[in-house]
Scaffold this motif. Structure first.
Motif, PDB file in Angstrom:
ATOM      1  N   TRP A   1      23.480 -53.728   0.853  1.00  0.00           N
ATOM      2  CA  TRP A   1      24.597 -53.329   1.717  1.00  0.00           C
ATOM      3  C   TRP A   1      24.234 -52.060   2.475  1.00  0.00           C
ATOM      4  CZ3 TRP A   1      27.833 -49.577   3.254  1.00  0.00           C
ATOM      5  CH2 TRP A   1      28.945 -49.961   4.005  1.00  0.00           C
ATOM      6  N   ASN A   2      23.645 -51.119   1.798  1.00  0.00           N
ATOM      7  CA  ASN A   2      23.228 -49.854   2.401  1.00  0.00           C
ATOM      8  C   ASN A   2      22.235 -50.119   3.543  1.00  0.00           C
ATOM      9  OD1 ASN A   2      22.708 -47.120   2.815  1.00  0.00           O
ATOM     10  ND2 ASN A   2      21.845 -46.771   0.792  1.00  0.00           N
ATOM     11  N   PHE A   3      21.255 -50.969   3.288  1.00  0.00           N
ATOM     12  CA  PHE A   3      20.245 -51.318   4.283  1.00  0.00           C
ATOM     13  C   PHE A   3      20.889 -51.990   5.501  1.00  0.00           C
ATOM     14  CE2 PHE A   3      17.393 -54.575   6.009  1.00  0.00           C
ATOM     15  CZ  PHE A   3      16.325 -53.793   6.409  1.00  0.00           C
ATOM     16  N   ILE A   4      21.729 -52.980   5.264  1.00  0.00           N
ATOM     17  CA  ILE A   4      22.385 -53.710   6.357  1.00  0.00           C
ATOM     18  C   ILE A   4      23.264 -52.769   7.178  1.00  0.00           C
ATOM     19  CG2 ILE A   4      24.113 -55.495   6.868  1.00  0.00           C
ATOM     20  CD1 ILE A   4      22.957 -56.991   4.350  1.00  0.00           C
ATOM     21  N   ASN A   5      23.980 -51.887   6.507  1.00  0.00           N
ATOM     22  CA  ASN A   5      24.841 -50.929   7.210  1.00  0.00           C
ATOM     23  C   ASN A   5      24.017 -50.033   8.135  1.00  0.00           C
ATOM     24  OD1 ASN A   5      27.526 -49.649   7.590  1.00  0.00           O
ATOM     25  ND2 ASN A   5      26.459 -47.898   6.699  1.00  0.00           N
ATOM     26  N   ASN A   6      22.883 -49.548   7.657  1.00  0.00           N
ATOM     27  CA  ASN A   6      22.004 -48.730   8.509  1.00  0.00           C
ATOM     28  C   ASN A   6      21.552 -49.521   9.729  1.00  0.00           C
ATOM     29  OD1 ASN A   6      22.050 -46.330   7.085  1.00  0.00           O
ATOM     30  ND2 ASN A   6      20.014 -46.548   6.223  1.00  0.00           N
ATOM     31  N   ILE A   7      21.095 -50.733   9.521  1.00  0.00           N
ATOM     32  CA  ILE A   7      20.592 -51.563  10.620  1.00  0.00           C
ATOM     33  C   ILE A   7      21.710 -51.826  11.641  1.00  0.00           C
ATOM     34  CG2 ILE A   7      19.653 -53.831  11.242  1.00  0.00           C
ATOM     35  CD1 ILE A   7      17.635 -51.988   9.795  1.00  0.00           C
ATOM     36  N   GLN A   8      22.904 -52.113  11.154  1.00  0.00           N
ATOM     37  CA  GLN A   8      24.021 -52.393  12.065  1.00  0.00           C
ATOM     38  C   GLN A   8      24.413 -51.175  12.899  1.00  0.00           C
ATOM     39  OE1 GLN A   8      27.023 -53.996   9.398  1.00  0.00           O
ATOM     40  NE2 GLN A   8      26.541 -56.072  10.066  1.00  0.00           N
ATOM     41  N   ASN A   9      24.174 -49.992  12.390  1.00  0.00           N
ATOM     42  CA  ASN A   9      24.529 -48.764  13.106  1.00  0.00           C
ATOM     43  C   ASN A   9      23.387 -48.199  13.947  1.00  0.00           C
ATOM     44  OD1 ASN A   9      27.388 -47.716  12.407  1.00  0.00           O
ATOM     45  ND2 ASN A   9      26.593 -48.529  10.474  1.00  0.00           N
ATOM     46  N   ALA A  10      22.215 -48.806  13.859  1.00  0.00           N
ATOM     47  CA  ALA A  10      21.048 -48.326  14.608  1.00  0.00           C
ATOM     48  C   ALA A  10      21.246 -48.541  16.107  1.00  0.00           C
ATOM     49  CB  ALA A  10      19.795 -49.055  14.130  1.00  0.00           C
ATOM     50  N   ARG A  11      20.827 -47.542  16.892  1.00  0.00           N
ATOM     51  CA  ARG A  11      20.958 -47.610  18.347  1.00  0.00           C
ATOM     52  C   ARG A  11      19.611 -47.672  19.057  1.00  0.00           C
ATOM     53  NH1 ARG A  11      25.117 -42.612  18.478  1.00  0.00           N
ATOM     54  NH2 ARG A  11      23.182 -41.676  17.796  1.00  0.00           N
ATOM     55  N   GLY A  12      18.529 -47.590  18.318  1.00  0.00           N
ATOM     56  CA  GLY A  12      17.209 -47.538  18.927  1.00  0.00           C
ATOM     57  C   GLY A  12      16.709 -48.882  19.415  1.00  0.00           C
ATOM     58  N   LYS A  13      15.768 -48.810  20.321  1.00  0.00           N
ATOM     59  CA  LYS A  13      15.061 -50.006  20.783  1.00  0.00           C
ATOM     60  C   LYS A  13      14.241 -50.574  19.626  1.00  0.00           C
ATOM     61  CE  LYS A  13      11.435 -51.351  24.102  1.00  0.00           C
ATOM     62  NZ  LYS A  13      10.538 -50.853  25.169  1.00  0.00           N
ATOM     63  N   TYR A  14      13.687 -49.673  18.822  1.00  0.00           N
ATOM     64  CA  TYR A  14      12.887 -50.044  17.658  1.00  0.00           C
ATOM     65  C   TYR A  14      13.531 -49.472  16.399  1.00  0.00           C
ATOM     66  CZ  TYR A  14       9.295 -50.848  21.213  1.00  0.00           C
ATOM     67  OH  TYR A  14       8.594 -51.272  22.314  1.00  0.00           O
ATOM     68  N   ILE A  15      13.216 -50.100  15.270  1.00  0.00           N
ATOM     69  CA  ILE A  15      13.695 -49.625  13.972  1.00  0.00           C
ATOM     70  C   ILE A  15      12.489 -49.335  13.095  1.00  0.00           C
ATOM     71  CG2 ILE A  15      14.897 -50.278  11.842  1.00  0.00           C
ATOM     72  CD1 ILE A  15      16.857 -51.847  13.620  1.00  0.00           C
ATOM     73  N   ALA A  16      12.472 -48.152  12.504  1.00  0.00           N
ATOM     74  CA  ALA A  16      11.449 -47.780  11.526  1.00  0.00           C
ATOM     75  C   ALA A  16      12.141 -47.654  10.179  1.00  0.00           C
ATOM     76  CB  ALA A  16      10.790 -46.456  11.919  1.00  0.00           C
ATOM     77  N   LEU A  17      11.501 -48.162   9.140  1.00  0.00           N
ATOM     78  CA  LEU A  17      12.091 -48.151   7.807  1.00  0.00           C
ATOM     79  C   LEU A  17      11.360 -47.164   6.907  1.00  0.00           C
ATOM     80  CD1 LEU A  17      12.427 -52.006   7.288  1.00  0.00           C
ATOM     81  CD2 LEU A  17      14.166 -50.422   8.138  1.00  0.00           C
ATOM     82  N   LEU A  18      12.137 -46.463   6.103  1.00  0.00           N
ATOM     83  CA  LEU A  18      11.572 -45.545   5.121  1.00  0.00           C
ATOM     84  C   LEU A  18      12.511 -45.499   3.931  1.00  0.00           C
ATOM     85  CD1 LEU A  18       9.386 -43.402   4.407  1.00  0.00           C
ATOM     86  CD2 LEU A  18      10.891 -41.696   5.461  1.00  0.00           C
ATOM     87  N   GLU A  19      11.981 -45.723   2.755  1.00  0.00           N
ATOM     88  CA  GLU A  19      12.785 -45.600   1.536  1.00  0.00           C
ATOM     89  C   GLU A  19      12.898 -44.128   1.165  1.00  0.00           C
ATOM     90  OE1 GLU A  19      14.379 -48.051  -0.172  1.00  0.00           O
ATOM     91  OE2 GLU A  19      13.762 -49.379   1.442  1.00  0.00           O
ATOM     92  N   GLY A  20      13.969 -43.764   0.513  1.00  0.00           N
ATOM     93  CA  GLY A  20      14.238 -42.371   0.178  1.00  0.00           C
ATOM     94  C   GLY A  20      13.264 -41.752  -0.800  1.00  0.00           C
ATOM     95  N   ASP A  21      12.455 -42.575  -1.466  1.00  0.00           N
ATOM     96  CA  ASP A  21      11.450 -42.029  -2.384  1.00  0.00           C
ATOM     97  C   ASP A  21      10.032 -42.154  -1.820  1.00  0.00           C
ATOM     98  OD1 ASP A  21      11.301 -44.789  -2.631  1.00  0.00           O
ATOM     99  OD2 ASP A  21      11.230 -44.788  -4.827  1.00  0.00           O
TER     100      ASP A  21
END
Length: 157
Positions: free
Chosen positions: A98-118
């Protein structure tokens, strides 16, 4: 997802149209989240990027650290303080879906970069290199890089 409980600490960033949205999910990463965020904030780019930080109601000090960063970098970082009631379970095991999907849905960039908190990035030009590659190669939908694994809990293994 409007019925789910969540608090957005920062509602805007300096760029309404960033080139990259860096999506970070975190839960109980007290020992790691500052290094993860610092590695993104250290990126040297000739374009705007935003950081979306989804904090999943950690039981340690992760949330307080995230709030501190959101307050210090309000023009760069959007913090989503999620509620454990939103957690999606698979076979009885909690996930960060849910956390991941929420971030993706709120992203405004042309590209998305992923990084885990650890995790953290060791190259301050990571985003610049990857955006350059994708811009120059429109037939590619994604790119990645080699990674190193460091076990800080069991370093002798």
């Amino acid at each position: 997802m409007s019925s789910n409980k969540q608090k957005n600490v920062t509602s805007s960033s300096s760029s309404e149209n960033p080139v990259v949205s860096v999506c970070i999910t975190t839960y109980n990463h007290e020992s790691y989240i500052a290094q993860a965020l610092d590695s993104v904030l250290a990126q040297k780019t000739d374009f705007d990027y935003e950081i979306l930080l989804g904090e999943d109601d950690s039981s340690d000090n992760t949330r307080a650290i995230c709030i501190k960063y959101a307050e210090k970098y309000p023009d760069k970082l959007r913090l989503f303080l999620n509620d454990r009631k939103n957690v999606i379970y698979l076979n009885g095991v909690s996930t960060g879906s849910w956390n991941f999907i929420n971030n993706i849905q709120n992203a405004r960039g042309k590209y998305i970069a992923l990084l885990e908190g650890d995790d953290y990035w060791i190259n301050t030009k990571k985003l610049q290199k990857q955006v350059g590659f994708l811009d120059e190669n429109p037939d590619y939908a994604m790119c990645f890089h080699n990674s190193y694994v460091e076990d800080t809990v069991n370093p002798d293994i």
